[in-house]
Motif scaffolding. Structure first.
Motif, PDB file in Angstrom:
ATOM      1  N   GLY A 249     -36.644  32.535  27.086  1.00 34.24           N
ATOM      2  CA  GLY A 249     -36.583  31.542  26.067  1.00 34.24           C
ATOM      3  C   GLY A 249     -37.852  31.757  25.057  1.00 34.24           C
ATOM      4  N   ILE A 250     -37.546  31.728  23.587  1.00 36.01           N
ATOM      5  CA  ILE A 250     -38.285  31.866  22.451  1.00 36.01           C
ATOM      6  C   ILE A 250     -38.874  30.512  22.042  1.00 36.01           C
ATOM      7  CG2 ILE A 250     -38.494  32.872  20.462  1.00 36.01           C
ATOM      8  CD1 ILE A 250     -36.155  34.908  21.225  1.00 36.01           C
ATOM      9  N   PHE A 251     -39.853  30.317  21.468  1.00 37.11           N
ATOM     10  CA  PHE A 251     -40.638  28.943  21.112  1.00 37.11           C
ATOM     11  C   PHE A 251     -41.308  29.224  19.796  1.00 37.11           C
ATOM     12  CE2 PHE A 251     -40.672  29.210  25.607  1.00 37.11           C
ATOM     13  CZ  PHE A 251     -40.219  27.849  26.207  1.00 37.11           C
TER      14      PHE A 251
ATOM     15  N   PRO B  41     -43.069  18.920  20.171  1.00 38.23           N
ATOM     16  CA  PRO B  41     -43.005  20.534  21.061  1.00 38.23           C
ATOM     17  C   PRO B  41     -42.215  21.260  20.285  1.00 38.23           C
ATOM     18  CG  PRO B  41     -42.968  18.595  22.532  1.00 38.23           C
ATOM     19  CD  PRO B  41     -42.843  17.743  21.187  1.00 38.23           C
ATOM     20  N   ALA B  42     -42.279  22.257  20.335  1.00 44.39           N
ATOM     21  CA  ALA B  42     -41.043  23.504  20.003  1.00 44.39           C
ATOM     22  C   ALA B  42     -40.086  23.486  20.668  1.00 44.39           C
ATOM     23  CB  ALA B  42     -41.825  24.998  20.111  1.00 44.39           C
ATOM     24  N   LYS B  43     -38.724  23.627  20.297  1.00 43.33           N
ATOM     25  CA  LYS B  43     -37.504  23.798  20.838  1.00 43.33           C
ATOM     26  C   LYS B  43     -37.255  25.273  21.290  1.00 43.33           C
ATOM     27  CE  LYS B  43     -35.094  19.808  18.392  1.00 43.33           C
ATOM     28  NZ  LYS B  43     -33.976  19.617  17.366  1.00 43.33           N
ATOM     29  N   MET B  44     -36.839  25.387  22.451  1.00 40.94           N
ATOM     30  CA  MET B  44     -36.552  26.570  23.002  1.00 40.94           C
ATOM     31  C   MET B  44     -35.334  27.195  22.632  1.00 40.94           C
ATOM     32  SD  MET B  44     -36.456  27.927  26.989  1.00 40.94           S
ATOM     33  CE  MET B  44     -34.884  27.503  27.221  1.00 40.94           C
TER      34      MET B  44
ATOM     35  N   HIS C  92     -51.539  35.505  27.932  1.00 42.78           N
ATOM     36  CA  HIS C  92     -50.834  35.303  28.915  1.00 42.78           C
ATOM     37  C   HIS C  92     -51.144  33.837  29.666  1.00 42.78           C
ATOM     38  CE1 HIS C  92     -49.649  39.834  29.830  1.00 42.78           C
ATOM     39  NE2 HIS C  92     -49.353  39.264  28.605  1.00 42.78           N
ATOM     40  N   TRP C  93     -50.123  33.048  29.934  1.00 39.47           N
ATOM     41  CA  TRP C  93     -50.571  31.882  30.944  1.00 39.47           C
ATOM     42  C   TRP C  93     -49.514  31.993  31.905  1.00 39.47           C
ATOM     43  CZ3 TRP C  93     -50.157  31.358  25.435  1.00 39.47           C
ATOM     44  CH2 TRP C  93     -51.434  30.959  24.670  1.00 39.47           C
ATOM     45  N   LYS C  94     -50.192  31.381  33.078  1.00 42.52           N
ATOM     46  CA  LYS C  94     -49.413  31.291  34.121  1.00 42.52           C
ATOM     47  C   LYS C  94     -49.260  29.508  34.295  1.00 42.52           C
ATOM     48  CE  LYS C  94     -48.880  31.331  39.200  1.00 42.52           C
ATOM     49  NZ  LYS C  94     -49.288  31.995  40.511  1.00 42.52           N
ATOM     50  N   VAL C  95     -48.094  29.000  34.247  1.00 42.90           N
ATOM     51  CA  VAL C  95     -47.825  27.523  34.452  1.00 42.90           C
ATOM     52  C   VAL C  95     -47.074  27.593  35.680  1.00 42.90           C
ATOM     53  CG1 VAL C  95     -48.120  27.007  32.149  1.00 42.90           C
ATOM     54  CG2 VAL C  95     -45.934  27.486  32.879  1.00 42.90           C
TER      55      VAL C  95
ATOM     56  N   ARG D 249     -41.260  23.478  29.407  1.00 40.83           N
ATOM     57  CA  ARG D 249     -42.173  22.619  28.843  1.00 40.83           C
ATOM     58  C   ARG D 249     -43.390  23.233  28.408  1.00 40.83           C
ATOM     59  NH1 ARG D 249     -45.674  18.243  31.880  1.00 40.83           N
ATOM     60  NH2 ARG D 249     -46.444  17.142  29.931  1.00 40.83           N
ATOM     61  N   GLY D 250     -44.131  24.333  29.174  1.00 39.77           N
ATOM     62  CA  GLY D 250     -45.370  24.915  28.773  1.00 39.77           C
ATOM     63  C   GLY D 250     -45.179  25.711  27.617  1.00 39.77           C
ATOM     64  N   GLY D 251     -43.960  26.495  27.336  1.00 41.13           N
ATOM     65  CA  GLY D 251     -43.570  27.213  26.079  1.00 41.13           C
ATOM     66  C   GLY D 251     -43.743  26.382  25.217  1.00 41.13           C
TER      67      GLY D 251
END
Length: 375
Positions: free
Chosen positions: A156-158, A179-182, A269-272, A279-281
């Motif tokens: 997905g791209i945010f 929030p950004a749309k994916m 880099h994030w790990k959710v 949702r995180g992106g």
């Protein structure tokens, strides 16, 4: 002023007004993009054309082109390469100069030894529809002497843009109201006429094409009328394969007078938690400082991170303040960050990735019988 005396630095007031629009505010396809930039910046059309030409000639703008959403046209991934140190520079050169399917080529480092620190060469890779990214990456591995690689396609791209000039004044924590749309990465189905227009549309504009009718010569090359060329391009826009019309700044190397657009770029880099990637992106991507933000799976070699994004700037500490603000925001809305890290960009080159199946076949015919490594 004459063309030779026009100011070319991106910090000059008129140029900054133009670039604030032309970098990433010309969405989709426009038959008259420079007229649109003039209207949005509140400047005369002749001034916009003259200044953009001067900035291109002076190397401040490295290219002017219609971007395509390559994720809709070709299989793609971010690729991390583990290359022996003695081959690193030569592998970089090969990816940049010899592989038309590798776009952004960059050397990255970390502030401390962490999972993935030994993957120092990073590229973006696109291959035409119906071909295999692994096949292509295996050939690059053989030719460059890389030890390992990891393909990280986008689920997905945010966020996907540039806008370095307007981002200079953003405060840490600035974000959109929602929030950004994916964006998805589903491949579009195009017919022969659409591919013909697309392939003639995508190349960077010459100085002469920075003009009232930039697509006239492209239509002629495509063997069609300007009216039909633009009609097909607008339909391609509706299909979601057209990105933005953009003036791309030379944001890595200093200008002729030593002025830099940016000095640092951080790949965050994030790990959710599993199941929270979208949702995180979306929450990371709503932060307007992000030029790129993706859902990519890094796997165990990169701490199982799943959200990646890029921030550019001239102050490393300020870039980290932007990241801290994003981290704090995620925590405040109940999205735990289980692991995070930053890979800093060093030497970097960018070119549009090729998507033509004809070029792909020719490239593999040239290199498939070469044992390697050639660097």
């Amino acid at each position: 002023m004459t063309a030779d005396t026009l100011p070319i630095e991106h910090t000059e007031e008129t140029n900054a007004r133009i670039l604030a629009v032309s970098e990433d505010r010309v969405k989709g396809f426009h038959q008259h993009p420079f007229q649109f930039i003039a209207e949005e910046s509140g400047l005369p059309f002749e001034t916009v054309v003259a200044r953009i030409r001067a900035m291109v000639a002076g190397g401040v703008i490295r290219r002017v082109r219609q971007t395509l959403l390559a994720n809709k046209l070709a299989e793609g991934a971010l690729v991390a390469w583990k290359v022996p140190n003695e081959k690193l520079d030569a592998a970089f050169e090969f990816m940049f100069k010899e592989d038309p399917f590798s776009g952004h080529v960059v050397l990255r480092s970390t502030d401390r030894e962490v999972s993935g620190s030994d993957y120092k060469l990073w590229t973006t890779l696109k291959v035409p529809q119906g071909t295999d990214m692994t096949e292509h990456a295996d050939v690059l591995k053989r030719l460059t002497g890389a030890e390992e690689y990891l393909l990280m396609p986008a689920h997905g791209i945010f966020a996907l843009g540039v806008g370095h000039v307007r981002r200079k004044t953003m405060e840490p924590g600035e974000k959109s109201d929602e929030p950004a749309k994916m964006m998805t990465t589903n491949i579009a189905d195009l017919d022969e006429e659409e591919w013909n227009v697309l392939l003639n549309l995508k190349g960077e504009l010459s100085l002469e094409e920075i003009s009232p009718e930039p697509w006239a010569g492209r239509a002629m090359a495509a063997g069609t009328t300007l009216e039909r060329f633009c009609e097909v391009a607008k339909n391609l826009d509706k299909k979601g394969v057209i990105g933005r019309f953009s003036t791309f700044l030379e944001h890595v190397k200093p200008s002729q007078t030593g002025v830099r657009v940016t000095r640092f770029n951080g790949l965050f880099h994030w790990k959710v938690p599993e199941g929270m990637q979208e949702r995180g992106g979306a929450e990371v991507g709503r932060h307007t400082i992000m030029t790129h933000c993706y859902w990519r799976e890094g796997g165990p070699r990169f701490g199982n991170v799943n959200i990646m994004g890029v921030v550019h700037g001239t102050d490393k500490d300020l870039i980290m303040k932007h990241k801290e603000a994003i981290d704090d925001h995620l925590a405040s809305i109940g999205i735990p960050v289980e692991y995070t890290n930053v890979f800093w960009g060093g030497r970097s080159e960018i070119k549009p990735s090729e998507i033509s199946p004809f070029v792909y076949r020719e490239w593999h015919q040239k290199w498939d019988s070469v044992e390697g490594p050639v660097v």
